[in-house]
Scaffold this motif. Structure first.
Motif, PDB file in Angstrom:
ATOM      1  N   SER A 244       0.833  -1.205   0.000  1.00 48.69           N
ATOM      2  CA  SER A 244       0.000   0.000   0.000  1.00 48.69           C
ATOM      3  C   SER A 244       0.870   1.258   0.000  1.00 48.69           C
ATOM      4  CB  SER A 244      -0.913  -0.017   1.229  1.00 48.69           C
ATOM      5  OG  SER A 244      -1.717   1.124   1.257  1.00 48.69           O
TER       6      SER A 244
ATOM      7  N   ARG B 191       2.616   2.223  -3.325  1.00 50.94           N
ATOM      8  CA  ARG B 191       1.786   2.876  -4.350  1.00 50.94           C
ATOM      9  C   ARG B 191       2.171   4.345  -4.521  1.00 50.94           C
ATOM     10  NH1 ARG B 191      -4.250   0.759  -2.615  1.00 50.94           N
ATOM     11  NH2 ARG B 191      -4.234  -1.237  -3.736  1.00 50.94           N
TER      12      ARG B 191
ATOM     13  N   GLU C 272      -0.164  -5.955  -6.869  1.00 50.87           N
ATOM     14  CA  GLU C 272      -1.584  -5.837  -6.518  1.00 50.87           C
ATOM     15  C   GLU C 272      -2.224  -7.207  -6.266  1.00 50.87           C
ATOM     16  OE1 GLU C 272      -3.418  -3.044  -5.768  1.00 50.87           O
ATOM     17  OE2 GLU C 272      -1.435  -2.124  -5.849  1.00 50.87           O
TER      18      GLU C 272
ATOM     19  N   MET D 106      -1.075  -8.002  -2.869  1.00 46.76           N
ATOM     20  CA  MET D 106      -1.858  -7.170  -1.951  1.00 46.76           C
ATOM     21  C   MET D 106      -3.220  -7.820  -1.669  1.00 46.76           C
ATOM     22  SD  MET D 106      -2.179  -4.080  -0.448  1.00 46.76           S
ATOM     23  CE  MET D 106      -3.162  -2.609  -0.354  1.00 46.76           C
TER      24      MET D 106
END
Length: 204
Positions: free
Chosen positions: A49, A52, A72, A75
């Protein structure tokens, strides 16, 4: 044995925040320094996160999220693991509540459930937010604090003196009276804030 104080303090912060939020001890701080699945998933989700922000353009990670590839995908897996763990804890607490009229534990989750909150997703979101808010901030604040104290022996001596004066009774009320230690900790957080960046973006 060489210890990484940042790792130790992150484990300390994680165990404590889980106890406060869930009433669950992940025992991440055991001398064997275990690789606790929930803690690792949580750290991976927080790390990805944070990464990003480093992307050239937000569109890059958003495309990866839609295609479910790369970081992702990792994630999504990490977040699912965290949520599944939290769901199990909520389920156990609800069973405990069904067997008793009220929960004896003073953790945040027990208080929420005892007060009548029944939306599982809402409760899980609150618990995860609480861990996210307290996990890294606690360890970051403490690592800077210990670094600064190690560079200022006069401050260290004053803190040790105050600890020794209060050592006979180490209740929470007595710890609150440790004015010098509190001031030193506050000053280290003023110099090195635990959350130096806190980005916000309008949804619409």
């Amino acid at each position: 044995m060489v210890l990484d104080p940042q790792d130790i303090l992150q484990r300390f912060g994680f165990d404590n925040i889980c106890k406060i939020a869930f009433g669950h001890d992940p025992t991440y701080l055991l001398p064997s320094l275990p690789q606790e699945k929930f803690a690792l998933a949580f750290e991976n989700a927080a790390r990805i996160s944070g990464e990003r922000f480093g992307e050239f353009h937000p569109l890059i990670w958003k495309i990866k999220r839609v295609l479910n590839i790369g970081s992702e995908k990792q994630m999504r897996i990490a977040v699912n693991e965290v949520r599944e763990f939290a769901k199990e804890i909520v389920k156990e607490k609800n069973q405990e509540l069904g067997e008793k009229s009220s929960l004896e534990s003073v953790d945040l989750l027990s208080r929420f459930l005892s007060s009548g909150h029944s939306d599982e997703n809402f409760i899980i979101d609150i618990m995860i937010s609480f861990i996210l808010a307290g996990h890294d901030t606690t360890s970051t604040a403490l690592i800077w604090f210990f670094l600064l104290v190690s560079k200022h022996p006069d401050v260290e001596n004053e803190i040790l003196k105050e600890i020794n004066d209060k050592s006979a009774t180490t209740t929470f009320e007595k710890v609150k009276d440790m004015v010098y230690t509190h001031a030193a900790l506050s000053e280290s957080m003023r110099l090195y804030p635990p959350v130096p960046v806190d980005g916000k973006e309008a949804n619409r």
